[in-house]
Design a protein around this motif. Structure first.
Motif, PDB file in Angstrom:
ATOM      1  N   ARG A 153       2.471  -5.462 -14.959  1.00 41.01           N
ATOM      2  CA  ARG A 153       3.712  -6.074 -15.428  1.00 41.01           C
ATOM      3  C   ARG A 153       4.583  -6.402 -14.218  1.00 41.01           C
ATOM      4  O   ARG A 153       4.663  -5.598 -13.275  1.00 41.01           O
ATOM      5  N   PRO A 154       5.253  -7.551 -14.233  1.00 42.09           N
ATOM      6  CA  PRO A 154       6.127  -7.882 -13.100  1.00 42.09           C
ATOM      7  C   PRO A 154       7.347  -6.970 -13.062  1.00 42.09           C
ATOM      8  O   PRO A 154       7.873  -6.570 -14.103  1.00 42.09           O
ATOM      9  N   HIS A 155       7.777  -6.628 -11.877  1.00 41.30           N
ATOM     10  CA  HIS A 155       9.023  -5.880 -11.726  1.00 41.30           C
ATOM     11  C   HIS A 155      10.183  -6.789 -12.110  1.00 41.30           C
ATOM     12  O   HIS A 155      10.147  -8.007 -11.898  1.00 41.30           O
ATOM     13  N   GLU A 156      11.242  -6.221 -12.652  1.00 40.53           N
ATOM     14  CA  GLU A 156      12.337  -7.030 -13.188  1.00 40.53           C
ATOM     15  C   GLU A 156      12.983  -7.914 -12.134  1.00 40.53           C
ATOM     16  O   GLU A 156      13.443  -9.020 -12.449  1.00 40.53           O
ATOM     17  N   LYS A 179      12.641 -10.384   5.864  1.00 41.87           N
ATOM     18  CA  LYS A 179      13.710  -9.682   5.142  1.00 41.87           C
ATOM     19  C   LYS A 179      13.242  -9.197   3.768  1.00 41.87           C
ATOM     20  O   LYS A 179      13.839  -8.300   3.192  1.00 41.87           O
ATOM     21  N   ALA A 180      12.142  -9.788   3.278  1.00 40.25           N
ATOM     22  CA  ALA A 180      11.631  -9.431   1.955  1.00 40.25           C
ATOM     23  C   ALA A 180      10.597  -8.318   1.990  1.00 40.25           C
ATOM     24  O   ALA A 180      10.157  -7.872   0.918  1.00 40.25           O
ATOM     25  N   VAL A 181      10.198  -7.842   3.169  1.00 36.72           N
ATOM     26  CA  VAL A 181       9.082  -6.896   3.271  1.00 36.72           C
ATOM     27  C   VAL A 181       9.228  -5.701   2.329  1.00 36.72           C
ATOM     28  O   VAL A 181       8.296  -5.381   1.581  1.00 36.72           O
ATOM     29  N   PRO A 182      10.355  -4.984   2.303  1.00 37.50           N
ATOM     30  CA  PRO A 182      10.421  -3.817   1.408  1.00 37.50           C
ATOM     31  C   PRO A 182      10.312  -4.179  -0.075  1.00 37.50           C
ATOM     32  O   PRO A 182       9.529  -3.557  -0.814  1.00 37.50           O
ATOM     33  N   ALA A 183      11.067  -5.171  -0.526  1.00 37.68           N
ATOM     34  CA  ALA A 183      11.053  -5.508  -1.955  1.00 37.68           C
ATOM     35  C   ALA A 183       9.752  -6.162  -2.366  1.00 37.68           C
ATOM     36  O   ALA A 183       9.284  -5.976  -3.495  1.00 37.68           O
ATOM     37  N   SER A 184       9.160  -6.942  -1.483  1.00 42.51           N
ATOM     38  CA  SER A 184       7.868  -7.552  -1.792  1.00 42.51           C
ATOM     39  C   SER A 184       6.823  -6.474  -2.047  1.00 42.51           C
ATOM     40  O   SER A 184       6.081  -6.525  -3.041  1.00 42.51           O
ATOM     41  N   GLY A 185       6.752  -5.487  -1.144  1.00 45.06           N
ATOM     42  CA  GLY A 185       5.807  -4.394  -1.347  1.00 45.06           C
ATOM     43  C   GLY A 185       6.106  -3.596  -2.597  1.00 45.06           C
ATOM     44  O   GLY A 185       5.193  -3.201  -3.342  1.00 45.06           O
ATOM     45  N   TRP A 186       7.385  -3.335  -2.840  1.00 47.70           N
ATOM     46  CA  TRP A 186       7.815  -2.577  -4.016  1.00 47.70           C
ATOM     47  C   TRP A 186       7.371  -3.274  -5.299  1.00 47.70           C
ATOM     48  O   TRP A 186       6.807  -2.652  -6.208  1.00 47.70           O
ATOM     49  N   CYS A 187       7.612  -4.614  -5.362  1.00 50.33           N
ATOM     50  CA  CYS A 187       7.322  -5.361  -6.581  1.00 50.33           C
ATOM     51  C   CYS A 187       5.838  -5.662  -6.735  1.00 50.33           C
ATOM     52  O   CYS A 187       5.303  -5.650  -7.850  1.00 50.33           O
ATOM     53  N   MET A 188       5.143  -5.936  -5.628  1.00 51.60           N
ATOM     54  CA  MET A 188       3.704  -6.172  -5.716  1.00 51.60           C
ATOM     55  C   MET A 188       2.980  -4.887  -6.129  1.00 51.60           C
ATOM     56  O   MET A 188       2.039  -4.922  -6.924  1.00 51.60           O
ATOM     57  N   ALA A 189       3.419  -3.752  -5.600  1.00 52.63           N
ATOM     58  CA  ALA A 189       2.832  -2.473  -6.001  1.00 52.63           C
ATOM     59  C   ALA A 189       3.029  -2.228  -7.488  1.00 52.63           C
ATOM     60  O   ALA A 189       2.117  -1.770  -8.193  1.00 52.63           O
ATOM     61  N   HIS A 190       4.226  -2.519  -7.988  1.00 46.98           N
ATOM     62  CA  HIS A 190       4.511  -2.352  -9.425  1.00 46.98           C
ATOM     63  C   HIS A 190       3.604  -3.240 -10.257  1.00 46.98           C
ATOM     64  O   HIS A 190       3.058  -2.808 -11.289  1.00 46.98           O
ATOM     65  N   ALA A 245       0.832  -1.211   0.000  1.00 44.53           N
ATOM     66  CA  ALA A 245       0.000   0.000   0.000  1.00 44.53           C
ATOM     67  C   ALA A 245       0.863   1.256   0.000  1.00 44.53           C
ATOM     68  O   ALA A 245       0.562   2.230  -0.716  1.00 44.53           O
ATOM     69  N   TYR A 246       1.931   1.234   0.799  1.00 44.16           N
ATOM     70  CA  TYR A 246       2.813   2.404   0.873  1.00 44.16           C
ATOM     71  C   TYR A 246       3.439   2.704  -0.487  1.00 44.16           C
ATOM     72  O   TYR A 246       3.440   3.860  -0.948  1.00 44.16           O
ATOM     73  N   HIS A 248      17.960  -6.311  -3.889  1.00 44.92           N
ATOM     74  CA  HIS A 248      17.131  -5.106  -3.982  1.00 44.92           C
ATOM     75  C   HIS A 248      16.481  -4.799  -2.639  1.00 44.92           C
ATOM     76  O   HIS A 248      16.425  -3.636  -2.204  1.00 44.92           O
ATOM     77  N   SER A 249      16.013  -5.840  -1.955  1.00 43.26           N
ATOM     78  CA  SER A 249      15.364  -5.633  -0.667  1.00 43.26           C
ATOM     79  C   SER A 249      16.337  -5.062   0.357  1.00 43.26           C
ATOM     80  O   SER A 249      15.993  -4.148   1.120  1.00 43.26           O
ATOM     81  N   LEU A 250      17.565  -5.563   0.383  1.00 45.12           N
ATOM     82  CA  LEU A 250      18.549  -5.060   1.334  1.00 45.12           C
ATOM     83  C   LEU A 250      18.864  -3.590   1.081  1.00 45.12           C
ATOM     84  O   LEU A 250      19.025  -2.795   2.032  1.00 45.12           O
TER      85      LEU A 250
END
Length: 418
Positions: free
Chosen positions: A386-389, A369-380, A47-48, A94-96
């Motif tokens: 389209r899936p994030h790269e 550990k995946a929380v930031p990248a998961s949100g980033w890619c799911m939002a995309h 959501a963020y 990416h998540s790190l």
């Protein structure tokens, strides 16, 4: 709510009566552009980033209990990017990177501590495997240092180096790995999403998903029907149950993963340590408690508690590695519901055959550990279709076709053949 040193001092001297709520306790509206089912770390971060990266604010996050009450608050708080296979390696890298800028981005102290992670190895074969993993991490642009026995002893002198059954040969050191405060991560993303106009709706359980002619139309909840053009299922160990509301069966098994914390002790463990022969991992929190865990409870369950034999197994592994912790008193334990996939890698994809329905699940041991990248890619994915790269390999259909299986755990699972 904003923080400063002066604010903390003032509130401490005046009984802490001036703090205001960190986010709006929103009431559900009849219709949204997007609905996210699940108010945990992954749902809140999605959501963020929908609001921040894509300018979408007519969004509701629906949580059946309270925000952050699931796995994001029931884990051992480890943050790392030491994955081996392509697909996972670039995603967690990416998540790190997102973790490293998260506090500035959210203007919130998530207590991210890059204290370093050391994975121990106990045989020539394990050493060779970790050397390969370390080379993959370096090629990805992350950090990895292969330590011999003396190198490990320099960092971790308190381990039992004299044991004969599982001798310590060395370790793979990941200096940028570490920990973060789990509930603070949920609170930071919740505040950031709420500030950008997202409705965070608590005590709102989804009981059905409305689909007409293969197109999602909204959800049914305990607080009434809510229409939506797009719906994201982001509910970790409950993914199979929620997907069944849409008539879909996921390649997911839900298992309990227990975690434990001791009484507060003086600083003794500076790193995150992983025992290569016992699947035991441990760190020390800022409050002084030893936080540790181990294997799954090896039976399917939706209970947020584990069984006593696995508690004993984890304690035995800890005592084998570092007998010094034997006198520490365990204060409490808890369990998270792990959404386990056959190949040990997650899913971020559209739901097959239903337009407007998306799924983010299968995080196995790697959810926090995946929380930031998961949100980033799911939002995309939800914003662009389209899936994030960095998440392009997290396709749902790989388990049906057998193409693109990412067997991170080396179990040889070929789901399409069973």
């Amino acid at each position: 709510m904003r923080f400063s040193g002066w604010k903390v001092i003032k509130e401490g001297l005046t009984g802490n009566r001036g703090w205001s709520a960190h986010w709006r306790d929103a009431q559900p509206k009849p219709e949204y552009d997007m609905v996210i089912i699940g108010g945990g770390g992954h749902g809140l971060s999605t959501a963020y980033y929908l609001a921040k990266n894509h300018g979408m604010t007519n969004i509701a996050v629906l949580e059946k209990g309270y925000l952050g009450g699931g796995n994001v608050g029931r884990n051992t708080t480890i943050v790392r990017a030491n994955y081996f296979l392509q697909g996972n390696s670039e995603f967690y890298s990416h998540s790190l990177k997102l973790w490293e800028g998260l506090e500035e981005d959210l203007n919130y102290n998530v207590m991210h501590s890059q204290r370093g992670l050391i994975n121990l190895f106990h045989s020539d074969g394990q050493r060779d495997a970790f050397a390969r993993r370390g080379n993959m991490m370096v090629n990805q642009g992350d950090d990895a240092i292969l330590l011999d026995r003396d190198g490990v002893r320099k960092h971790l002198p308190y381990l039992d180096f004299e044991q004969t059954r599982f001798p310590i040969y060395g370790g793979l050191y990941h200096p940028r790995g570490g920990t973060a405060r789990h509930d603070a991560v949920a609170w930071g993303y919740a505040r950031g999403a709420s500030d950008r106009g997202v409705d965070l709706v608590q005590n709102c359980e989804v009981t059905g998903i409305d689909i007409e002619n293969g197109v999602v139309k909204g959800v049914q909840t305990t607080r009434g029907a809510i229409r939506a053009k797009k719906v994201g299922i982001i509910v970790a160990g409950r993914s199979g149950q929620v997907a069944a509301m849409a008539g879909r069966r996921l390649p997911i098994e839900s298992h309990i993963l227990q975690a434990f914390v001791t009484e507060g002790l003086k600083p003794v463990i500076d790193h995150v340590i992983s025992f290569g022969m016992g699947h035991f991992y441990i760190s020390q929190s800022d409050k002084g408690g030893l936080v540790f865990g181990g294997d799954l409870d090896f039976y399917a369950s939706y209970a947020q508690r584990g069984n006593l034999p696995m508690k004993e197994h984890v304690m035995e592994a800890g005592m084998t590695l570092m007998p010094m912790i034997g006198k520490a008193k365990v204060l409490r334990s808890w369990g998270g519901i792990m959404d386990m996939t056959p190949d040990g890698s997650p899913i971020i994809d559209k739901m097959e055959g239903i337009d407007g329905l998306y799924i983010d699940c299968g995080w196995n041991y790697g959810g926090f550990k995946a929380v930031p990248a998961s949100g980033w890619c799911m939002a995309h994915l939800m914003a662009t279709d389209r899936p994030h790269e960095v998440a392009a390999k997290y396709r749902l259909d790989r388990f049906r076709t057998g193409i693109g299986i990412m067997d991170e755990e080396g179990t040889g699972s070929q789901h399409n053949l069973h």
